[in-house]
Design a protein around this motif. Sequence first.
Motif, mmCIF file in Angstrom:
data_model
loop_
_atom_site.group_PDB
_atom_site.id
_atom_site.type_symbol
_atom_site.label_atom_id
_atom_site.label_comp_id
_atom_site.label_asym_id
_atom_site.label_seq_id
_atom_site.Cartn_x
_atom_site.Cartn_y
_atom_site.Cartn_z
ATOM 1 N N ALA A 107 0.846 -1.185 0.000
ATOM 2 C CA ALA A 107 0.000 0.000 0.000
ATOM 3 C C ALA A 107 0.887 1.243 0.000
ATOM 4 C CB ALA A 107 -0.908 0.019 1.233
ATOM 5 N N SER A 108 0.342 2.335 -0.489
ATOM 6 C CA SER A 108 1.076 3.597 -0.421
ATOM 7 C C SER A 108 0.085 4.723 -0.135
ATOM 8 C CB SER A 108 1.851 3.869 -1.709
ATOM 9 O OG SER A 108 0.976 4.092 -2.792
ATOM 10 N N ILE A 109 0.623 5.844 0.340
ATOM 11 C CA ILE A 109 -0.213 6.964 0.741
ATOM 12 C C ILE A 109 0.478 8.262 0.384
ATOM 13 C CG2 ILE A 109 0.738 7.032 3.094
ATOM 14 C CD1 ILE A 109 -2.198 7.561 4.041
ATOM 15 N N TYR A 112 -4.749 10.478 -0.612
ATOM 16 C CA TYR A 112 -4.754 9.506 -1.704
ATOM 17 C C TYR A 112 -4.043 8.247 -1.247
ATOM 18 C CZ TYR A 112 -6.017 13.560 -4.479
ATOM 19 O OH TYR A 112 -6.657 14.665 -4.954
ATOM 20 N N THR A 113 -4.624 7.106 -1.611
ATOM 21 C CA THR A 113 -4.036 5.832 -1.234
ATOM 22 C C THR A 113 -4.068 4.851 -2.404
ATOM 23 O OG1 THR A 113 -6.170 5.048 -0.386
ATOM 24 C CG2 THR A 113 -4.641 6.027 1.213
ATOM 25 N N TYR A 114 -3.177 3.869 -2.314
ATOM 26 C CA TYR A 114 -3.095 2.796 -3.306
ATOM 27 C C TYR A 114 -2.963 1.478 -2.548
ATOM 28 C CZ TYR A 114 -0.862 -0.572 -6.376
ATOM 29 O OH TYR A 114 -0.560 -1.723 -7.057
ATOM 30 N N TYR A 115 -3.627 0.438 -3.090
ATOM 31 C CA TYR A 115 -3.516 -0.894 -2.502
ATOM 32 C C TYR A 115 -3.246 -1.923 -3.585
ATOM 33 C CZ TYR A 115 -5.607 1.234 1.607
ATOM 34 O OH TYR A 115 -5.860 2.048 2.693
ATOM 35 N N LEU A 153 1.075 9.299 -6.269
ATOM 36 C CA LEU A 153 1.380 8.138 -5.454
ATOM 37 C C LEU A 153 2.560 7.390 -6.038
ATOM 38 C CD1 LEU A 153 -2.243 6.836 -4.832
ATOM 39 C CD2 LEU A 153 -0.686 7.684 -3.078
ATOM 40 N N GLY A 180 -2.207 12.197 3.025
ATOM 41 C CA GLY A 180 -3.064 11.063 3.365
ATOM 42 C C GLY A 180 -4.344 11.033 2.555
ATOM 43 N N THR A 240 -5.604 -1.366 5.486
ATOM 44 C CA THR A 240 -5.814 0.072 5.401
ATOM 45 C C THR A 240 -4.534 0.796 5.806
ATOM 46 O OG1 THR A 240 -8.152 -0.173 5.973
ATOM 47 C CG2 THR A 240 -7.188 2.021 6.193
ATOM 48 N N ILE A 241 -4.065 1.681 4.936
ATOM 49 C CA ILE A 241 -2.901 2.510 5.244
ATOM 50 C C ILE A 241 -3.387 3.881 5.705
ATOM 51 C CG2 ILE A 241 -2.645 3.334 2.850
ATOM 52 C CD1 ILE A 241 0.413 3.283 3.302
ATOM 53 N N SER A 242 -2.710 4.447 6.697
ATOM 54 C CA SER A 242 -3.056 5.775 7.186
ATOM 55 C C SER A 242 -1.795 6.447 7.729
ATOM 56 C CB SER A 242 -4.131 5.700 8.277
ATOM 57 O OG SER A 242 -3.656 4.966 9.392
#
Length: 128
Positions: free
Chosen positions: A49-51, A57-60, A108, A55, A69-71
């Motif tokens: 995952a990336s963020i 925008y996120t990628y999984y 991202l 915070g 879940t990334i935070s």
Amino acid sequence: QVQLVESGGGLVQAGGSLRLSCSVSGRTFRTYAMGWFRQAPGKERVVVASISRSGGYTYYADSVKGRFTISRDNAKNMVYLQMNSLKPEDTAVYYCAAKPTPYADSKLYTRRDEFDYWGQGTQVTSSS
């Protein structure tokens, strides 16, 4: 020099949960895009995952969508990975990575070679 320290790994039964934490040194954390990667024995290190910096925008990776879940907390210089419904195939060493970036927050990063700083990793084992 930026230092990253992961914590929260361990042994859990399949179906269980873990929360990984990554503490990042320095006063410019809010300018870093962040990522979590994992490396299983005999396999390459791959993105989980990336963020983005804020915070927003996120990628999984497809393999973890809907379960992880990334935070991040920019006030505390922390990034987290909440892992639910763990599977035996999630077993790996998990690494936190940082990418200083001046670019728009919507950007991202997902490739290993894009990240400049890495933690030492934390072992996650999900037993069947």
